[in-house]
Design a protein around this motif. Structure first.
Motif, PDB file in Angstrom:
ATOM      1  N   PRO A 173      -2.296  -8.846   6.875  1.00  0.00           N
ATOM      2  CA  PRO A 173      -3.349  -7.625   6.004  1.00  0.00           C
ATOM      3  C   PRO A 173      -4.491  -8.016   6.748  1.00  0.00           C
ATOM      4  O   PRO A 173      -5.573  -6.140   5.956  1.00  0.00           O
ATOM      5  CB  PRO A 173      -3.653  -9.324   4.786  1.00  0.00           C
TER       6      PRO A 173
ATOM      7  N   LEU B  61      -3.465  -4.368   7.759  1.00  0.00           N
ATOM      8  CA  LEU B  61      -2.555  -3.431   6.790  1.00  0.00           C
ATOM      9  C   LEU B  61      -4.877  -2.732   6.415  1.00  0.00           C
ATOM     10  O   LEU B  61      -4.788  -1.886   6.210  1.00  0.00           O
ATOM     11  CB  LEU B  61      -2.147  -4.064   5.423  1.00  0.00           C
TER      12      LEU B  61
ATOM     13  N   PHE C  51      -2.878 -13.412  -2.194  1.00  0.00           N
ATOM     14  CA  PHE C  51      -1.955 -14.508  -2.976  1.00  0.00           C
ATOM     15  C   PHE C  51      -1.345 -15.186  -2.162  1.00  0.00           C
ATOM     16  O   PHE C  51      -1.512 -15.705  -0.982  1.00  0.00           O
ATOM     17  CB  PHE C  51      -0.569 -13.171  -3.303  1.00  0.00           C
TER      18      PHE C  51
ATOM     19  N   LEU D 285       0.141 -12.712 -14.223  1.00  0.00           N
ATOM     20  CA  LEU D 285       0.057 -12.902 -13.254  1.00  0.00           C
ATOM     21  C   LEU D 285       0.116 -11.230 -12.239  1.00  0.00           C
ATOM     22  O   LEU D 285      -0.761 -10.918 -11.714  1.00  0.00           O
ATOM     23  CB  LEU D 285       0.437 -13.517 -12.285  1.00  0.00           C
TER      24      LEU D 285
ATOM     25  N   ALA E 264      -2.586  -0.704  -4.534  1.00  0.00           N
ATOM     26  CA  ALA E 264      -1.944  -0.983  -3.727  1.00  0.00           C
ATOM     27  C   ALA E 264      -3.545  -1.242  -2.395  1.00  0.00           C
ATOM     28  O   ALA E 264      -3.512  -2.358  -2.014  1.00  0.00           O
ATOM     29  CB  ALA E 264      -0.882  -0.266  -2.807  1.00  0.00           C
ATOM     30  N   ARG E 265      -3.806  -0.264  -2.573  1.00  0.00           N
ATOM     31  CA  ARG E 265      -5.308   0.388  -1.685  1.00  0.00           C
ATOM     32  C   ARG E 265      -6.461  -0.944  -2.599  1.00  0.00           C
ATOM     33  O   ARG E 265      -6.382  -1.507  -1.733  1.00  0.00           O
ATOM     34  CB  ARG E 265      -5.921   0.913  -1.433  1.00  0.00           C
TER      35      ARG E 265
ATOM     36  N   ARG F  14      -5.543  -3.936  -3.742  1.00  0.00           N
ATOM     37  CA  ARG F  14      -5.197  -5.041  -3.236  1.00  0.00           C
ATOM     38  C   ARG F  14      -5.533  -5.959  -1.833  1.00  0.00           C
ATOM     39  O   ARG F  14      -6.096  -6.913  -1.612  1.00  0.00           O
ATOM     40  CB  ARG F  14      -3.434  -5.386  -3.715  1.00  0.00           C
ATOM     41  N   ALA F  15      -5.749  -4.744  -0.601  1.00  0.00           N
ATOM     42  CA  ALA F  15      -5.666  -4.553  -0.250  1.00  0.00           C
ATOM     43  C   ALA F  15      -7.032  -5.278   0.602  1.00  0.00           C
ATOM     44  O   ALA F  15      -7.449  -5.341   1.218  1.00  0.00           O
ATOM     45  CB  ALA F  15      -5.470  -3.424   1.029  1.00  0.00           C
TER      46      ALA F  15
ATOM     47  N   GLU G  88       0.401   3.343  -8.464  1.00  0.00           N
ATOM     48  CA  GLU G  88       0.879   2.001  -7.503  1.00  0.00           C
ATOM     49  C   GLU G  88       0.298   2.320  -6.344  1.00  0.00           C
ATOM     50  O   GLU G  88      -0.309   1.161  -5.719  1.00  0.00           O
ATOM     51  CB  GLU G  88       2.215   2.097  -7.663  1.00  0.00           C
ATOM     52  N   ASP G  89      -0.292   3.732  -5.438  1.00  0.00           N
ATOM     53  CA  ASP G  89      -1.093   4.017  -4.373  1.00  0.00           C
ATOM     54  C   ASP G  89      -1.863   3.332  -4.454  1.00  0.00           C
ATOM     55  O   ASP G  89      -2.874   2.532  -3.276  1.00  0.00           O
ATOM     56  CB  ASP G  89      -0.330   4.617  -3.489  1.00  0.00           C
TER      57      ASP G  89
ATOM     58  N   GLY H 219      -6.836  -2.496   8.535  1.00  0.00           N
ATOM     59  CA  GLY H 219      -7.477  -1.420   9.732  1.00  0.00           C
ATOM     60  C   GLY H 219      -8.364  -3.256  10.277  1.00  0.00           C
ATOM     61  O   GLY H 219      -9.089  -2.454  11.260  1.00  0.00           O
TER      62      GLY H 219
ATOM     63  N   MET I 129       0.152  -5.918 -10.231  1.00  0.00           N
ATOM     64  CA  MET I 129       1.440  -5.201  -9.298  1.00  0.00           C
ATOM     65  C   MET I 129       2.847  -4.837 -10.243  1.00  0.00           C
ATOM     66  O   MET I 129       4.029  -4.433 -10.169  1.00  0.00           O
ATOM     67  CB  MET I 129       2.433  -6.508  -8.524  1.00  0.00           C
ATOM     68  N   ASP I 130       2.476  -4.835 -11.209  1.00  0.00           N
ATOM     69  CA  ASP I 130       2.807  -4.379 -12.442  1.00  0.00           C
ATOM     70  C   ASP I 130       2.303  -3.545 -13.270  1.00  0.00           C
ATOM     71  O   ASP I 130       0.937  -3.294 -13.543  1.00  0.00           O
ATOM     72  CB  ASP I 130       4.004  -5.010 -12.723  1.00  0.00           C
TER      73      ASP I 130
END
Lengths: 220, 827
Positions: free
Chosen positions: A107, A110, A87, A48, A78-79, A81-82, A74-75, A112, A54-55
């Motif tokens: 969220p 985050l 989750f 998952l 993250a974008r 995911r956003a 990672e960033d 905007g 996330m990994d």
């Protein structure tokens, strides 16, 4: 929507590398729901984490909505995911310093989105917590906390919703109500739902059912 | 992340109380640093003014020729208050049978600019500070001049050609020890009468002193202006050199205060590091959730960076404010004790506070928060994931460099910084070694012990790394507290030893050999305690190794070897309180022509061991060889001599005797009887000077104790932060123990054992570190002798165990009072 090919995950241990995922392949179509079932330690939470970006996998690729996660840092993940991912966790993972409404707003803020407050109120209303807006997580029951988490996950209207043992910390009756709520909102928003559980009854409600054992994926 | 969101998150963080802990640590750091440094600055200026009393001014221009008018005008222009003093030795004559060589001091309006001139209406009568000076046509005489000249109040004496009416006795001048003008008893007159006396002729040995009073800035600016213009025989005397023993006391006090300030910086950094680590650890999960919701590393970094910025800003402001309150409280407490209004602290303490805050935040608070940005979002799925350890050693290195730089800047002394750092390094080095050995061994011991011990020692070992760090921090805090206490105790002890309560407070000189029994009878009859009688004869060093020395007035440059007049004495043994610096002492019955010189005297005449000196004693000549050089403790109130000879060498010369004795205040009037019985003896009253020195020392000692108190408080808060930093883990484990049925007594007992062991070990380490640092400070900074402090070795581990144990158990007490489920939910 989600495509995984030859996904390998190893972690270093004192006795050498330990393989958690052995070349997993998987495909989940947009708007459908899929359950990944398996015993504790079978590797389903690791899978998952990789699916949600996330990994990082040791080898193999994960495509989420056409984007190869392995190619992102990672960033960038993250974008992604956003923008596309929601989750729901076994431990709810609400921020204790924030009220129920603020947790749902987070969220949105985050990303905007300006009307975070009114959207949060609407979604908390949909999960039946319209009179619990200003409550802090520690003052809510487990079921209520999970409903806040569901509201938070759906408020962003994500393309994919990942749920990790969403009923794991709840009693049977509360768990059932939470699952009803999850599926109801999912159907309404046409979200792709990926559910990790060891609860067979819950798995049966999904369109697809995968089972995980010793790092290998079987089914559907 | 949007600015508004950052603000909202910051506000929510604040509401949760998490930021409060960090803010409190910062406020503590800044307020202690600002408070101590403001107090030190204000105290320094107060103490400087106090020592200015020994100069009767803030600065003095000393000149062998009249001070140029232009300099006096310049002083006026620089807003300085000037007054002139002229000193010279001359005969005071009452009649043809009564005359005495006097040390004449002519003063003008305004004298003294600092301190007080003491007067009495009769020779040894009640001392008063009149605020006046002798008027034109008047003189004040030293008490013994009354008997030497056989005059009474209202009668007239002559100085040169000018008759002057005796209008009082001069009993104390603030600058008595710095403006001497020869060896005779003091005669105080008005400068207006000098021309009429006609005693000042070209070639006369006259010292002109321009006394100046004003703000430090004005003094500094005048000094800068006048320094290049100083000619031959001209110099500036400042407060620092005014009274060696007071100046040394102040130097050491200042050293101590700066040391205390530096320790405040280290403690502040430790408190901030601990608070920030805890903040970071508690926020890892928080960040993981934010990241799982899509927050990116730069946004996280920006969130915490901004948070830190605002915490820094508010913390510094509140800290400065509290620091100001703190120093104001100090000043209030000292209040009436301070001799003068304490000076302004200026902006430097605020600057120091600001820089301390910035350095502490940048190097100690930021690294754990910066690492938060690297926290993996995967923690939301796997709560047992560790926290990134990367870059910790480089952070530590940078932080250490920053703290050393800060301490150095603050104390202005590489030696102070070095000694403290050496102690800290010992603590850290030994700490890690001890932690590894003891904590790894503790489990095997625990295996044999009861379940309480097993639980406690297993706990110690399980958190081995965190415990080692915590122990080192405890040890550092305890070390700094022990160090400051030890240094304070030895400083104050030394000051008090310097002026024991029964120290002689009068010197008696010019006692003829045949008068000795009479004096001893007088002392015995009046129960006066006295030292032994020292033989004394006056002589002059004329040449060294046949090279003639110039006379003082012929001297071309200050500091060059010159003739010196001194009191010679003989002794079979090295005088008490003296130490040989070079050469060896003679045997008691030697008749060799040897001499022992005091080190500064030797340097004044340019002589070393083995040099031949030509001396003149009255009309007789004497040739001697320098056998040794001595260091003399001038702060002791014993008779001290520049030159000492073997008995057989000096015995033949006519000489007088001297001694010192102690008079109680109520015995003061005995002096009149004494000079009545022995009219030719000279009595020097030191009781007033000693009393003033005692006042200064008492004030300084009290100030040191206050500062020590604040540092102990800061150290205590570091200990609390230290205990808190490991609280979550301990609470969780204790709650689990309770949940599985452990009794209250066992949980508390295990906590007691764990904290007692940690505190005891930390205390032991602290004792070692404090001893190392104390050695460095005492021998290198305070120039004192070092003696080990066995009490500290017992006190360190005991206090460490008790304080850390009590704090630890007190902080964790909730775990036995609150249902375990509540604790588990919270942590």
């Amino acid at each position: 929507m989600i495509k995984v090919s030859q996904l390998l995950k190893t972690v270093p241990t004192a006795d050498g590398d330990l393989t958690i995922l052995h070349g997993v392949d998987l495909e989940i179509a947009a708007g459908t729901s899929a359950a990944i079932v398996g015993a504790s330690g079978s590797g389903k939470s690791t899978l998952l984490g990789l699916l949600a970006g996330m990994d990082v996998a040791s080898a193999g690729d994960v495509w989420l909505d056409g984007v190869n996660l392995s190619a992102l840092d990672e960033d960038a993940r993250a974008r992604l995911r956003a923008a596309k991912v929601g989750f729901v966790f076994q431990n709810f993972q609400l921020l204790p310093a924030l009220t129920a409404k603020e947790n749902v707003m987070l969220p949105l803020e985050l990303a905007g989105i300006d009307e975070a407050g009114s959207i949060a109120e609407r979604f908390l209303g949909e999960v039946g917590l319209q009179d619990r807006l200003a409550h802090y997580p520690t003052t809510l029951s487990g079921g209520e906390q999970q409903r806040v988490a569901i509201a938070r996950a759906f408020a962003r209207e994500p393309a994919v919703l990942f749920a990790d043992e969403p009923t794991g910390n709840l009693d049977t009756r509360t768990g059932e109500r939470i699952i009803d709520l999850l599926f109801e909102l999912n159907a309404r928003a046409s979200t792709t739902l990926v559910l990790v559980t060891h609860d067979e009854r819950l798995a049966e409600r999904c369109d697809q059912r995968f089972s995980m054992s010793a790092g290998e994926l079987f089914g559907p | 992340m949007k600015q508004a969101l950052t603000w909202r998150l910051l506000a929510r963080e604040w509401r949760s109380g998490e930021l409060g802990i960090l803010l409190m640590a910062l406020v503590l750091a800044v307020s202690v640093v600002v408070g101590v440094s403001s107090f030190v600055t204000r105290l320094q200026s107060a103490l400087l003014s106090e020592s200015a009393r020994f100069l009767a001014a803030d600065m003095v221009v000393v000149s062998r020729s009249p001070v140029p008018e232009a300099w006096i005008s310049a002083a006026h222009e620089q807003q300085l208050q000037p007054t002139e003093v002229v000193g010279f030795p001359s005969m005071a004559v009452a009649d043809i049978d009564h005359m005495a060589l006097s040390s004449i001091k002519a003063v003008s309006l305004g004298y003294p600019l600092r301190g007080e001139l003491l007067w009495s209406s009769e020779p040894y009568g009640e001392v008063l500070a009149t605020g006046a000076i002798p008027g034109a046509g008047e003189v004040w005489l030293a008490p013994r001049l009354f008997s030497l000249l056989d005059v009474e109040l209202g009668e007239s004496i002559f100085v040169g050609e000018q008759p002057l009416r005796v209008s009082g006795a001069v009993r104390g001048e603030p600058d008595a020890t710095t403006a001497v003008f020869g060896f005779g008893p003091r005669l105080l007159m008005n400068t207006a009468d000098i021309p009429a006396t006609g005693v000042i002729q070209p070639g006369s040995r006259v010292e002109y002193r321009l006394l100046l009073r004003g703000t430090p800035e004005a003094i500094a600016s005048f000094t800068e202006w006048v320094k290049p213009q100083l000619g031959q025989g001209q110099r500036l005397d400042s407060v620092e050199g005014a009274q060696p023993s007071i100046s040394e006391t102040l130097d050491r006090a200042q050293g101590f205060l700066l040391l205390a300030g530096s320790l405040a910086v280290v403690l502040a950094a430790a408190a901030i590091t601990l608070a920030s680590r805890r903040f970071g650890e508690r926020h890892t999960q928080y960040v993981a959730i934010l990241k799982s919701l899509g927050a990116q590393s730069p946004e996280i970094a920006s969130l915490y960076g901004r948070s830190l910025f605002w915490i820094g800003l508010f913390g510094t402001l509140i800290g400065c404010l509290l620091g100001w309150v703190l120093q104001e409280a100090f000043i209030r407490v000292l209040g009436s004790l301070l001799p003068v209004e304490p000076g302004a602290a200026g902006l430097k303490p605020i600057l120091i506070g600001g820089v301390t805050a910035a350095v502490c935040l940048m190097f100690f608070a930021w690294p754990p928060l910066r690492r938060l940005g690297q926290a993996s979002p995967l923690r939301v799925l796997r709560a047992d994931m560790g926290i990134a350890e990367a870059q910790r050693s480089s952070d530590f290195l940078m932080g250490s460099v920053a703290i050393v730089a800060l301490m150095w800047w603050y104390s202005g002394s590489a030696l102070v910084t070095g000694a403290v750092i050496a102690g800290l390094c010992v603590v850290m080095g030994l700490g890690y070694m001890a932690a590894n050995v003891l904590l790894s061994g503790s489990r095997s011991v625990g295996g044999f012990a009861g379940s309480l011990w097993r639980v406690a020692l297993a706990g110690l070992q399980r958190r081995g790394r965190a415990n080692a760090l915590q122990m080192v921090i405890f040890a550092m805090a305890i070390m700094l507290m022990l160090l400051l206490s030890v240094v304070r105790t030895s400083l104050i002890g030394q000051w008090q030893a310097q002026l024991p309560p029964d120290a002689p407070n009068h010197f008696l000189m010019n006692l003829a050999p045949e008068e000795r029994p009479e004096l001893q009878t007088f002392f015995a009859d009046n129960e006066i305690l006295s030292e032994t009688l020292y033989p004394m004869t006056r002589g002059r060093v004329i040449s060294v190794n046949d090279a003639a020395l110039p006379r003082w007035e012929e001297l071309e440059e200050d500091g060059a070897p010159r003739q010196r007049e001194a009191n010679f004495t003989w002794s079979d043994e090295i005088p008490t309180g003296n130490a040989l610096v070079d050469g060896e002492w003679w045997t008691a019955d030697t008749d060799q022509p040897w001499v022992s010189l005091e080190e500064e005297f030797a340097s004044d005449i340019g002589a070393a061991v083995g040099d031949r000196l030509s001396l003149r004693i009255g009309a007789d000549a004497l040739e001697v060889t320098v056998l040794n050089i001595r260091a003399v403790d001038w702060q002791s109130m014993r008779p001290n001599f520049f030159t000492v000879f073997p008995r057989k060498v000096l015995e033949a010369f006519p000489g007088m005797y001297m001694t010192s004795f102690r008079l109680l205040p109520e015995q003061k009037s005995l002096l009149n009887q004494l000079v009545g019985v022995l009219p030719t003896v000279t009595v020097i009253e030191l009781d007033i000077v000693i009393r003033e020195m005692r006042v200064v020392i008492d004030q300084v000692a009290r100030a040191l104790e206050l500062v020590l108190g604040v540092i102990l408080l800061a150290g205590g808060l570091v200990l609390i932060s230290g205990v808190r930093s490991s609280l979550d883990g301990r609470l969780r484990e204790s709650a689990l123990l309770r949940a599985v049925g452990a009794r209250k007594g066992m949980v508390l007992g295990a906590l007691w054992v764990e904290f007692l062991v940690l505190g005891g070990l930390a205390g032991a380490l602290a004792s070692v570190g404090a001893e190392v640092a104390a050695w460095g400070l005492q021998t290198q900074v305070f120039e004192m002798s070092w003696t080990p402090t066995p009490l500290m070795w017992a006190l360190g581990p005991t206090l460490g165990a008790v304080i850390v144990g009590a704090l630890g158990v007190w902080s964790c007490r909730r775990v036995v009072n609150v249902p375990p489920v509540v604790i588990l939910r919270e942590v």
